[in-house]
Design a protein around this motif. Sequence first.
Motif, PDB file in Angstrom:
ATOM      1  N   THR A 143       0.831  -1.204   0.000  1.00 22.47           N
ATOM      2  CA  THR A 143       0.000   0.000   0.000  1.00 22.47           C
ATOM      3  C   THR A 143       0.864   1.251   0.000  1.00 22.47           C
ATOM      4  OG1 THR A 143      -1.722  -1.169   1.222  1.00 22.47           O
ATOM      5  CG2 THR A 143      -1.808   1.235   1.246  1.00 22.47           C
ATOM      6  N   LEU A 144       1.931   1.231   0.802  1.00 19.19           N
ATOM      7  CA  LEU A 144       2.842   2.372   0.851  1.00 19.19           C
ATOM      8  C   LEU A 144       3.701   2.431  -0.402  1.00 19.19           C
ATOM      9  CD1 LEU A 144       4.075   2.200   4.562  1.00 19.19           C
ATOM     10  CD2 LEU A 144       2.154   3.485   3.619  1.00 19.19           C
ATOM     11  N   TYR A 145       4.184   1.293  -0.845  1.00 19.55           N
ATOM     12  CA  TYR A 145       5.058   1.278  -2.010  1.00 19.55           C
ATOM     13  C   TYR A 145       4.349   1.836  -3.247  1.00 19.55           C
ATOM     14  CZ  TYR A 145       7.854  -1.996   0.799  1.00 19.55           C
ATOM     15  OH  TYR A 145       8.592  -2.586   1.779  1.00 19.55           O
ATOM     16  N   ARG A 146       3.067   1.480  -3.406  1.00 17.97           N
ATOM     17  CA  ARG A 146       2.340   1.936  -4.593  1.00 17.97           C
ATOM     18  C   ARG A 146       2.168   3.448  -4.600  1.00 17.97           C
ATOM     19  NH1 ARG A 146      -0.417  -3.052  -3.901  1.00 17.97           N
ATOM     20  NH2 ARG A 146      -1.999  -2.077  -2.578  1.00 17.97           N
ATOM     21  N   ARG A 147       2.051   4.057  -3.426  1.00 15.79           N
ATOM     22  CA  ARG A 147       1.929   5.511  -3.373  1.00 15.79           C
ATOM     23  C   ARG A 147       3.178   6.200  -3.895  1.00 15.79           C
ATOM     24  NH1 ARG A 147      -0.226   5.351   2.529  1.00 15.79           N
ATOM     25  NH2 ARG A 147      -2.365   4.662   2.196  1.00 15.79           N
ATOM     26  N   LEU A 148       4.286   5.481  -3.879  1.00 16.97           N
ATOM     27  CA  LEU A 148       5.541   6.036  -4.374  1.00 16.97           C
ATOM     28  C   LEU A 148       5.740   5.747  -5.856  1.00 16.97           C
ATOM     29  CD1 LEU A 148       7.872   5.064  -1.404  1.00 16.97           C
ATOM     30  CD2 LEU A 148       6.717   7.233  -1.805  1.00 16.97           C
ATOM     31  N   GLY A 149       4.776   5.042  -6.465  1.00 14.77           N
ATOM     32  CA  GLY A 149       4.896   4.729  -7.872  1.00 14.77           C
ATOM     33  C   GLY A 149       5.605   3.425  -8.154  1.00 14.77           C
ATOM     34  N   TRP A 150       5.889   2.643  -7.120  1.00 11.65           N
ATOM     35  CA  TRP A 150       6.569   1.363  -7.319  1.00 11.65           C
ATOM     36  C   TRP A 150       5.540   0.328  -7.763  1.00 11.65           C
ATOM     37  CZ3 TRP A 150       9.718   1.328  -2.106  1.00 11.65           C
ATOM     38  CH2 TRP A 150      10.582   2.430  -2.120  1.00 11.65           C
ATOM     39  N   THR A 151       5.851  -0.399  -8.811  1.00 13.51           N
ATOM     40  CA  THR A 151       4.876  -1.327  -9.380  1.00 13.51           C
ATOM     41  C   THR A 151       5.158  -2.783  -9.042  1.00 13.51           C
ATOM     42  OG1 THR A 151       6.170  -1.355 -11.436  1.00 13.51           O
ATOM     43  CG2 THR A 151       4.341   0.217 -11.289  1.00 13.51           C
ATOM     44  N   HIS A 152       6.397  -3.140  -8.773  1.00 14.72           N
ATOM     45  CA  HIS A 152       6.730  -4.534  -8.449  1.00 14.72           C
ATOM     46  C   HIS A 152       6.763  -4.669  -6.933  1.00 14.72           C
ATOM     47  CE1 HIS A 152       7.579  -5.493 -12.606  1.00 14.72           C
ATOM     48  NE2 HIS A 152       8.298  -4.391 -12.684  1.00 14.72           N
ATOM     49  N   THR A 153       5.610  -4.976  -6.364  1.00 16.58           N
ATOM     50  CA  THR A 153       5.490  -4.979  -4.911  1.00 16.58           C
ATOM     51  C   THR A 153       5.342  -6.372  -4.322  1.00 16.58           C
ATOM     52  OG1 THR A 153       3.097  -4.624  -5.113  1.00 16.58           O
ATOM     53  CG2 THR A 153       4.485  -2.668  -4.870  1.00 16.58           C
ATOM     54  N   ASP A 154       5.562  -7.410  -5.149  1.00 16.37           N
ATOM     55  CA  ASP A 154       5.531  -8.756  -4.589  1.00 16.37           C
ATOM     56  C   ASP A 154       6.667  -8.896  -3.589  1.00 16.37           C
ATOM     57  OD1 ASP A 154       3.445  -9.335  -6.220  1.00 16.37           O
ATOM     58  OD2 ASP A 154       4.671 -10.288  -7.768  1.00 16.37           O
ATOM     59  N   GLN A 155       6.381  -9.528  -2.479  1.00 15.80           N
ATOM     60  CA  GLN A 155       7.402  -9.688  -1.448  1.00 15.80           C
ATOM     61  C   GLN A 155       8.407 -10.747  -1.885  1.00 15.80           C
ATOM     62  OE1 GLN A 155       5.904 -10.377   2.488  1.00 15.80           O
ATOM     63  NE2 GLN A 155       7.859 -11.079   3.281  1.00 15.80           N
ATOM     64  N   VAL A 156       9.650 -10.340  -2.063  1.00  8.05           N
ATOM     65  CA  VAL A 156      10.726 -11.268  -2.422  1.00  8.05           C
ATOM     66  C   VAL A 156      11.861 -11.037  -1.435  1.00  8.05           C
ATOM     67  CG1 VAL A 156      12.373 -11.992  -4.167  1.00  8.05           C
ATOM     68  CG2 VAL A 156      10.100 -11.223  -4.852  1.00  8.05           C
TER      69      VAL A 156
END
Length: 211
Positions: A143-156
């Motif tokens: 949720t936070l990552y997407r606000r920054l424009g990050w698109t690859h948010t799968d947990q790796v």
Amino acid sequence: GHAVVANEWDAFPATHLLDSDLLRNRVVLATVVRDPVDRLVSAYKFWGKLHNPNPNPKPAPAWLRDRDRYARRHPHRLFPNDFLSQVARNNFAVWKFAAAARPDLHDCARNASCDREALEIALDRIERFHVAVPMLWQDAAPTLYRRLGWTHTDQVHKVPSGQIQNSDAHLELGPDFAEFQRNNLYDYIFWAFLRRLFLERVHCPRQNPAA
């Protein structure tokens, strides 16, 4: 384009990244923090056992006590090439976010007023990060990552060697666990503040400096 700079071991250079007029609005600051004593046990498993040239490493409590004493005798400003000097010090998170601009806070030597000042500085700096995530809550972080424009948010989660471990510190430290909890009191206050900060930013977007 984007440049990514990551650092795990050195003190956070706040004067360059938070207080600089040139960079203040041009960088995105993100960090992942884990339970303080779990983090110490992880350092022991990686550096005290897996990558220890001694085939008969010390038990975790003894190794961690040795490394804390070593850290306080080897500040980064005097030993800049010893990148592991602080890896297993007590109250690592508070040291990391407070010590770079204030060398006098490198070792408070159990001085309560010094410890509190270091904690206040650390809390102020972590609150100014765009993303600050407790390690075991990373599933909720996209949720936070997407606000920054990050698109690859799968947990790796990858590690360069050994197994991926989220330590149960009380199992490794046994009867010494309570000692390490007490010795990392200021990091546990920092840890509680960070978790509150994370929840506020996930559920109350206006609390997020990047929103």
